[in-house]
Design an enzyme around this catalytic site. Structure first.
Site, PDB file in Angstrom:
ATOM      1  N   VAL A   7     -51.935 -75.023  12.359  1.00 21.49           N
ATOM      2  CA  VAL A   7     -50.655 -74.862  12.015  1.00 21.49           C
ATOM      3  C   VAL A   7     -50.137 -76.255  12.264  1.00 21.49           C
ATOM      4  O   VAL A   7     -49.834 -76.617  13.569  1.00 21.49           O
ATOM      5  CB  VAL A   7     -49.912 -73.843  12.401  1.00 21.49           C
ATOM      6  CG1 VAL A   7     -48.462 -73.861  11.648  1.00 21.49           C
ATOM      7  CG2 VAL A   7     -50.495 -72.488  12.102  1.00 21.49           C
TER       8      VAL A   7
ATOM      9  N   ASP B 197     -50.774 -72.141  16.969  1.00 21.20           N
ATOM     10  CA  ASP B 197     -51.793 -73.149  17.326  1.00 21.20           C
ATOM     11  C   ASP B 197     -51.822 -74.169  16.423  1.00 21.20           C
ATOM     12  O   ASP B 197     -51.884 -74.260  15.389  1.00 21.20           O
ATOM     13  CB  ASP B 197     -52.863 -72.465  17.123  1.00 21.20           C
ATOM     14  CG  ASP B 197     -54.380 -73.134  17.798  1.00 21.20           C
ATOM     15  OD1 ASP B 197     -54.199 -74.248  17.908  1.00 21.20           O
ATOM     16  OD2 ASP B 197     -55.439 -72.317  17.764  1.00 21.20           O
ATOM     17  N   HIS B 198     -51.344 -75.166  17.452  1.00 22.07           N
ATOM     18  CA  HIS B 198     -51.064 -76.729  16.690  1.00 22.07           C
ATOM     19  C   HIS B 198     -52.354 -77.320  16.068  1.00 22.07           C
ATOM     20  O   HIS B 198     -52.254 -78.195  15.250  1.00 22.07           O
ATOM     21  CB  HIS B 198     -50.421 -77.566  17.531  1.00 22.07           C
ATOM     22  CG  HIS B 198     -49.411 -78.469  16.862  1.00 22.07           C
ATOM     23  ND1 HIS B 198     -49.418 -78.873  15.649  1.00 22.07           N
ATOM     24  CD2 HIS B 198     -48.044 -78.715  17.389  1.00 22.07           C
ATOM     25  CE1 HIS B 198     -48.326 -79.334  15.157  1.00 22.07           C
ATOM     26  NE2 HIS B 198     -47.464 -79.460  16.326  1.00 22.07           N
ATOM     27  N   ARG B 199     -53.623 -76.697  16.189  1.00 19.46           N
ATOM     28  CA  ARG B 199     -54.901 -77.156  15.492  1.00 19.46           C
ATOM     29  C   ARG B 199     -54.866 -76.761  14.233  1.00 19.46           C
ATOM     30  O   ARG B 199     -55.452 -77.309  13.203  1.00 19.46           O
ATOM     31  CB  ARG B 199     -56.180 -76.432  16.242  1.00 19.46           C
ATOM     32  CG  ARG B 199     -56.339 -77.214  17.828  1.00 19.46           C
ATOM     33  CD  ARG B 199     -57.210 -76.378  18.462  1.00 19.46           C
ATOM     34  NE  ARG B 199     -57.236 -75.049  18.616  1.00 19.46           N
ATOM     35  CZ  ARG B 199     -58.289 -74.190  19.167  1.00 19.46           C
ATOM     36  NH1 ARG B 199     -59.146 -74.894  19.411  1.00 19.46           N
ATOM     37  NH2 ARG B 199     -57.734 -73.107  19.090  1.00 19.46           N
TER      38      ARG B 199
ATOM     39  N   PRO C  78     -53.755 -75.506  21.690  1.00 17.21           N
ATOM     40  CA  PRO C  78     -52.625 -76.029  21.883  1.00 17.21           C
ATOM     41  C   PRO C  78     -51.220 -75.466  21.381  1.00 17.21           C
ATOM     42  O   PRO C  78     -50.910 -75.367  20.182  1.00 17.21           O
ATOM     43  CB  PRO C  78     -52.739 -77.481  21.301  1.00 17.21           C
ATOM     44  CG  PRO C  78     -53.838 -77.213  20.323  1.00 17.21           C
ATOM     45  CD  PRO C  78     -54.661 -75.999  20.842  1.00 17.21           C
TER      46      PRO C  78
END
Length: 460
Positions: A434, A430-432, A254
Site C-alpha cells: 500500500v 504494509d508499505h510494500r 514495513p
C-alpha cells in the site's frame, strides 16, 4: 480390548495443545462422541469428543500439561473384535450434528472436528480389518493389556523414594514441593495430587510457580505460595501464538501508520435512530458495526488494502472477497477471528455476525478455522478509553484499522465552535503493498462515511 486415543492435529498443522480439563474420570463409561476433554491450541479452546464407546481406563496427562500431537492421552476399554463394535455400544439414535449416514460397506466419519473423526466400523467387513480411528495420520494403538501408569517402587538395594505417578511428580516439581516431605494417602502410601495440593496449603489448578526472595527451600507452610515477590506463568497457548505472530509481523512487513480525527456526530445520531427502528429490533448495534460497514465500503474503492504479500512466489495476491478480522480481548489473550465474506453482508447480517463472533471469542470457543484466512482487520481500542495507537498488522494482511474512543469535545462546526462527538482513526498498512496515497485515500473514505453517512450514495 484396550484402545488409546492420541492427541489429534486440531487444525493448520498445530504441533501441540494444552489439556485444560478432563470431563471424565477413570472408570467412567462414555459413549461415542461424548465430550471427554477441553484442550487449548495456540489459537482456540476445543472440546474433544470420544472416538470410542467404552470405559475410561487411564488418563495419561494432567490438566495444565502441554501435549504434542500424536501422543496418547487417554485409554479406553472397548468390546473386543468378537463383541460389540463402538457403534453398537453407542446409544441408539444418537448422532452428532453434521454426521452422514453410512452407505453399505463404507465407514462413516463422526464427529467432524478439524480433520479427524471417529470412524464407525461397518458390518460389511471384518471388524479387525476396519480402521477405527484416524487422527492427523496417526493410527490408534491397540494393546491386549491395560495401559497402567508406572509407579515408582522402593527397590531393596536403593534408598527409599516416595511413591507417586509421573503427573504427580510433575505437579510437585512445578510447585516446588519435595515429595519426600509429603505423606501419601493413596493405596500403599501412594502420593496423590490432592496430597501435594494440601501440602502447599490450598487448591491449585494450574502449575504457576511462586518464587520467594527469602528462601528457595520448602517448609511445612509451603514453597512461598502466599506473598511471594514474583509470579512466573508459562508462556503458552494463545499468548504464545500471538507473541510469535506479532514479532513476525513487526519485523517482516514495513509498517506505516496514519491518523485521522473525525466528527462522527452524524454516525452516532444514525446509530441512535437505528436502535429504535423496528427493523433492527433485537439486534446489538454499536459504533463498531458502522465502522466495519464503512471499512467494507471503502475497500471497494481501495482494493490494494485487501491484499497479501506472498514472499515465496514473489507475488501480490489481491482478494476479491473480504474476511473481516475483529480483534477480541479474551481471558486467554488476544485473538482475531474473522467474518468470512463480510463484504456480502447487509448491515443487519453484519451486526448479527459481529455479536456472535465477539461472544464466541470471549467464551474461548472460536473454531481454529475462524482464526485464519483474514484479509483486513479492525481493533476497537476505544472501548478501553484510548484515542489512538499504532496497531501491528496480522501476518498475511495489508492493513488494520484502530478505532478510538468517541469523545464529546469542542469542534469547528458550521463556522462556529460546537460540542461534537469525535473519534480518531489509526490505520497501519504494509508499505510494500500500500502506497501512502492509497492508504490515505482509504482512510479518508472511511472518515467521510462516518462524518456523513449519506456520502455512501456517492461511493457505491
Amino acid at each position: 480390548m484396550i484402545k488409546e486415543f492420541r492427541l489429534p492435529d486440531l487444525g493448520e498443522g498445530l504441533t501441540e495443545s494444552e489439556i485444560l480439563s478432563w470431563k471424565v474420570a477413570v472408570g467412567d463409561t462414555v459413549t461415542l462422541n461424548q465430550v471427554i476433554a477441553e484442550v487449548e491450541t495456540a489459537k482456540a479452546v476445543v472440546e474433544l469428543p470420544s472416538p470410542f464407546a467404552g470405559v475410561i481406563t487411564a488418563l495419561h496427562e494432567e490438566p495444565g500439561t502441554i501435549v504434542e500431537v500424536g501422543k496418547s492421552i487417554v485409554s479406553f476399554e472397548v468390546a473386543d473384535d468378537g463383541g460389540a463394535s463402538p457403534s453398537e455400544l453407542a446409544p441408539a439414535g444418537v448422532a452428532p450434528a453434521g454426521a452422514t449416514n453410512a452407505v453399505a460397506g463404507t465407514a462413516k466419519r463422526e464427529p467432524n472436528l478439524v480433520g479427524y473423526g471417529a470412524v464407525v466400523e461397518s458390518s460389511g467387513r471384518p471388524a479387525r480389518r476396519a480402521r477405527t480411528f484416524t487422527t492427523a495420520g496417526v493410527e490408534p494403538v491397540r494393546t491386549e493389556t491395560p495401559v497402567v501408569e508406572p509407579v515408582e517402587t522402593r527397590p531393596a538395594d536403593t534408598a527409599e523414594r516416595p511413591r507417586s505417578t509421573p503427573p504427580v511428580r510433575k505437579l510437585a516439581k512445578d510447585l516446588g514441593v519435595e515429595l519426600a516431605a509429603v505423606a501419601g494417602t493413596g493405596a500403599g502410601g501412594l502420593i496423590t495430587r490432592e496430597d501435594v495440593r494440601n501440602f502447599v496449603g490450598g487448591e491449585l489448578s494450574a502449575p504457576v510457580r511462586h518464587l520467594s526472595a527469602v528462601s528457595d527451600s520448602v517448609s511445612a507452610a509451603g514453597p512461598g505460595a502466599q506473598g511471594g515477590r514474583e509470579v512466573r506463568t508459562p508462556i503458552k497457548g494463545v499468548r504464545k501464538f500471538t507473541a510469535a505472530a506479532m514479532v513476525a509481523s513487526a519485523f517482516t512487513a514495513p509498517h506505516a501508520t496514519e491518523f485521522l480525527t473525525v466528527d462522527v456526530t452524524p454516525t452516532m445520531d444514525l446509530l441512535a435512530k437505528l436502535k429504535t427502528s423496528r427493523a433492527f429490533s433485537g439486534y446489538k448495534l454499536t459504533p463498531l458495526t458502522l465502522v466495519a460497514k464503512a471499512v467494507l465500503i471503502a475497500l471497494r474503492r481501495n482494493p490494494s488494502l485487501n491484499s497479501r504479500w506472498e514472499e515465496a512466489s514473489q507475488e501480490i495476491v489481491q482478494f476479491n472477497y473480504v474476511n473481516l478480522g475483529i480483534a477480541a480481548a479474551t481471558p486467554r489473550g488476544l485473538t482475531v477471528p474473522n467474518i468470512k465474506d463480510a463484504d456480502t453482508f447487509s448491515l443487519l447480517e453484519l451486526s448479527e455476525a459481529l455479536t456472535g463472533l465477539t461472544e464466541t471469542a470471549r467464551a474461548g470457543k472460536t473454531a481454529p478455522a475462524d482464526l485464519s484466512g483474514g484479509t483486513i482487520s479492525i481493533t476497537n481500542i476505544g472501548v478501553f478509553g484510548i484515542d489512538a495507537g499504532t496497531p501491528i498488522l496480522n501476518p498475511g494482511e495489508a492493513a488494520i484499522l484502530a478505532m478510538g474512543a468517541v469523545r464529546r469535545m469542542p469542534w469547528d462546526f458550521q463556522d462556529a465552535v460546537a460540542l461534537r462527538q469525535v473519534m480518531t482513526l489509526s490505520l497501519s498498512f504494509d508499505h510494500r503493498l500500500v502506497d501512502g496515497e492509497q492508504g490515505s485515500r482509504f482512510l479518508a473514505d472511511v472518515g467521510a462515511i462516518l462524518a456523513e453517512p449519506g456520502m455512501v450514495l456517492t461511493m457505491v
